[in-house]
Scaffold this motif. Structure first.
Motif, mmCIF file in Angstrom:
data_model
loop_
_atom_site.group_PDB
_atom_site.id
_atom_site.type_symbol
_atom_site.label_atom_id
_atom_site.label_comp_id
_atom_site.label_asym_id
_atom_site.label_seq_id
_atom_site.Cartn_x
_atom_site.Cartn_y
_atom_site.Cartn_z
ATOM 1 N N GLN A 52 0.871 -1.200 0.100
ATOM 2 C CA GLN A 52 -0.065 -0.037 0.095
ATOM 3 C C GLN A 52 0.758 1.288 0.164
ATOM 4 O OE1 GLN A 52 -3.375 0.117 -0.306
ATOM 5 N NE2 GLN A 52 -3.286 -2.139 -0.189
ATOM 6 N N ILE A 53 1.869 1.180 0.651
ATOM 7 C CA ILE A 53 2.550 2.583 0.824
ATOM 8 C C ILE A 53 3.365 2.788 -0.631
ATOM 9 C CG2 ILE A 53 4.712 3.380 1.905
ATOM 10 C CD1 ILE A 53 4.125 1.560 4.184
ATOM 11 N N VAL A 54 3.945 1.792 -1.052
ATOM 12 C CA VAL A 54 4.547 1.951 -2.448
ATOM 13 C C VAL A 54 3.857 2.443 -3.510
ATOM 14 C CG1 VAL A 54 5.676 0.741 -4.517
ATOM 15 C CG2 VAL A 54 6.296 0.092 -1.969
ATOM 16 N N GLU A 55 2.600 1.920 -3.452
ATOM 17 C CA GLU A 55 1.552 2.321 -4.320
ATOM 18 C C GLU A 55 1.107 4.019 -4.243
ATOM 19 O OE1 GLU A 55 0.624 1.110 -7.365
ATOM 20 O OE2 GLU A 55 2.000 -0.259 -6.643
ATOM 21 N N LYS A 56 1.012 4.182 -2.911
ATOM 22 C CA LYS A 56 0.788 5.687 -2.822
ATOM 23 C C LYS A 56 1.965 6.721 -2.778
ATOM 24 C CE LYS A 56 -3.549 5.341 -1.337
ATOM 25 N NZ LYS A 56 -4.395 6.344 -2.287
ATOM 26 N N LEU A 57 3.014 6.312 -2.331
ATOM 27 C CA LEU A 57 4.366 6.859 -2.596
ATOM 28 C C LEU A 57 4.860 7.280 -4.229
ATOM 29 C CD1 LEU A 57 4.663 7.011 0.317
ATOM 30 C CD2 LEU A 57 7.032 6.346 0.125
ATOM 31 N N ILE A 206 10.144 -1.824 6.573
ATOM 32 C CA ILE A 206 9.081 -1.071 5.973
ATOM 33 C C ILE A 206 9.772 0.249 5.057
ATOM 34 C CG2 ILE A 206 7.360 0.849 6.394
ATOM 35 C CD1 ILE A 206 6.164 -0.613 8.672
ATOM 36 N N THR A 207 10.463 0.940 5.631
ATOM 37 C CA THR A 207 11.323 1.752 4.751
ATOM 38 C C THR A 207 12.204 1.253 3.819
ATOM 39 O OG1 THR A 207 12.591 2.566 6.582
ATOM 40 C CG2 THR A 207 10.754 3.941 6.113
ATOM 41 N N THR A 208 12.876 0.306 4.148
ATOM 42 C CA THR A 208 14.054 -0.268 3.382
ATOM 43 C C THR A 208 13.448 -0.900 1.921
ATOM 44 O OG1 THR A 208 15.676 -0.514 5.078
ATOM 45 C CG2 THR A 208 16.000 -1.765 3.145
ATOM 46 N N SER A 209 12.277 -1.823 2.296
ATOM 47 C CA SER A 209 11.587 -2.521 1.073
ATOM 48 C C SER A 209 11.049 -1.526 0.308
ATOM 49 C CB SER A 209 10.648 -3.731 1.688
ATOM 50 O OG SER A 209 9.682 -3.084 2.400
ATOM 51 N N THR A 210 10.327 -0.429 0.914
ATOM 52 C CA THR A 210 9.607 0.517 -0.012
ATOM 53 C C THR A 210 10.494 1.443 -0.709
ATOM 54 O OG1 THR A 210 7.919 0.716 1.640
ATOM 55 C CG2 THR A 210 8.167 2.957 0.196
ATOM 56 N N MET A 211 11.793 1.915 -0.234
ATOM 57 C CA MET A 211 12.719 2.696 -0.885
ATOM 58 C C MET A 211 13.453 1.820 -2.012
ATOM 59 S SD MET A 211 12.364 5.694 0.367
ATOM 60 C CE MET A 211 11.460 6.163 1.329
ATOM 61 N N ILE A 212 13.476 0.662 -1.711
ATOM 62 C CA ILE A 212 14.113 -0.357 -2.846
ATOM 63 C C ILE A 212 13.096 -0.343 -4.034
ATOM 64 C CG2 ILE A 212 14.832 -2.958 -3.310
ATOM 65 C CD1 ILE A 212 15.702 -2.886 -0.783
ATOM 66 N N GLN A 213 11.799 -0.658 -3.519
ATOM 67 C CA GLN A 213 10.870 -0.644 -4.713
ATOM 68 C C GLN A 213 10.528 0.333 -5.578
ATOM 69 O OE1 GLN A 213 8.184 -3.395 -5.407
ATOM 70 N NE2 GLN A 213 10.028 -4.516 -4.793
ATOM 71 N N LEU A 214 10.938 1.743 -4.787
ATOM 72 C CA LEU A 214 10.779 2.849 -5.508
ATOM 73 C C LEU A 214 12.109 3.229 -6.280
ATOM 74 C CD1 LEU A 214 9.101 5.209 -2.709
ATOM 75 C CD2 LEU A 214 8.146 4.199 -4.846
ATOM 76 N N GLY A 215 13.124 2.392 -6.352
ATOM 77 C CA GLY A 215 14.129 2.612 -7.121
ATOM 78 C C GLY A 215 15.399 3.326 -6.370
ATOM 79 N N LYS A 218 20.621 0.646 -6.062
ATOM 80 C CA LYS A 218 20.891 -0.224 -7.451
ATOM 81 C C LYS A 218 21.918 -1.362 -6.923
ATOM 82 C CE LYS A 218 23.512 0.657 -11.585
ATOM 83 N NZ LYS A 218 22.946 -0.104 -12.330
ATOM 84 N N GLY A 219 21.560 -2.562 -7.375
ATOM 85 C CA GLY A 219 22.356 -3.725 -6.858
ATOM 86 C C GLY A 219 22.121 -3.811 -5.366
ATOM 87 N N ASN A 220 22.740 -3.534 -4.681
ATOM 88 C CA ASN A 220 22.660 -3.817 -3.110
ATOM 89 C C ASN A 220 23.111 -2.464 -2.584
ATOM 90 O OD1 ASN A 220 25.488 -4.224 -3.373
ATOM 91 N ND2 ASN A 220 25.373 -6.249 -2.680
ATOM 92 N N LYS A 221 23.377 -1.307 -3.267
ATOM 93 C CA LYS A 221 24.267 -0.138 -3.069
ATOM 94 C C LYS A 221 23.106 1.199 -2.575
ATOM 95 C CE LYS A 221 28.327 -1.937 -3.051
ATOM 96 N NZ LYS A 221 27.882 -3.329 -3.557
#
Length: 272
Positions: A52-57, A206-215, A218-221
């Protein structure tokens, strides 16, 4: 539905004052070992809220954390680390604590008991339907948080929560509850311990997975991190060297020019 505050139940240990330092540390550690398992049990709930967070952001929304005491401080901590880690605006993830910013350092008496201030605090940010509000309360009974989420629900704003009790009033209020049941604390009722650790783990997720989903990774950096000290500048240089296979000197020049790891890599690739 029955509700029992396991966070308030008697500790599994007694006569703490008679224990040696070694015994205290060992027993606290034994209790702490149960926390990751409790978080694991809540993964489906965490996933539902993150989606839900990813879609809203993605459509310009923001993420709000609301809490009192330890819970409020943990939300503010997680929110404050998103800009330097992921290069996002400071107002994308916002932490709000009952009693205002002075409560970060010093407890404000009875602030958590207000049933009107939480919604007022959100309105100060022009809260709207694109936003997501997560209430954080180990007990699941904090009036400040529950009332704010109730107001959000009435205004079609997505609500989630992080609590450490099953079937709490907060869980019943949130549309996407996360319940991490860690059981009684080593010191009875001291929810800054296992409950606080559990909340911190969930907030990280929550924030780490969201920010990864938002791009923003890169890789793991952390390619969008803010270069706010020498350690991070050095890390950025090493990231550029590894990504595009250039010397330290060239990587340093690129970072100085573009002020951002992602931009340095992108512009180098475009120019070569």
């Amino acid at each position: 539905m029955s509700f029992t505050k396991t966070t308030e139940q008697d500790s599994n240990y007694n006569h703490l004052e008679k224990m040696s330092v070694s015994e205290l540390l060992q027993n606290i550690n034994n209790e702490d070992k149960s926390v990751p398992t409790a978080v694991e049990n809540a993964l489906p709930q965490i996933e539902a809220l993150v989606l839900q967070i990813v879609e809203k952001l993605k459509v310009g929304g923001r993420l709000f954390y609301m809490g009192a005491g330890t819970s409020g401080r943990l939300g503010i901590l997680d929110a404050s680390e998103c800009p330097p880690t992921f290069g996002v605006p400071f107002d994308l993830v916002i932490g709000i604590i009952a009693g205002g910013d002075s409560a970060i350092r010093k407890a404000v008496e009875f602030a958590e008991d207000s049933t009107t201030q939480g919604w007022k605090d959100l309105q100060a940010y022009n809260i709207n339907k694109n936003d997501v509000v997560i209430g954080i309360a180990a007990s699941g009974t904090t009036p400040y948080v529950i009332a704010a989420l109730e107001a959000c629900n009435k205004n079609q704003i997505i609500t989630g929560c992080i609590t450490c009790n099953k079937n709490s009033p907060l869980s019943q209020t949130a549309q996407f509850p996360i319940e991490v049941v860690v059981g009684p604390e080593f010191v009875t009722g001291s929810s800054r311990m296992k409950a606080g650790t559990a909340q911190k783990l969930v907030l990280n997720m929550i924030t780490t997975s969201t920010m990864i989903q938002l791009g923003h990774v890169k890789g793991n950096k952390m390619v969008d991190m803010q270069l706010s000290n020498n350690k991070l500048v050095d890390r950025g240089i090493r990231m550029i060297m590894a990504e595009i296979n250039v010397t330290q000197e060239i990587a340093s020049q690129l970072l100085t020019e573009h002020k951002n790891v992602r931009a340095a890599i992108k512009n180098y690739n475009h120019g070569n």
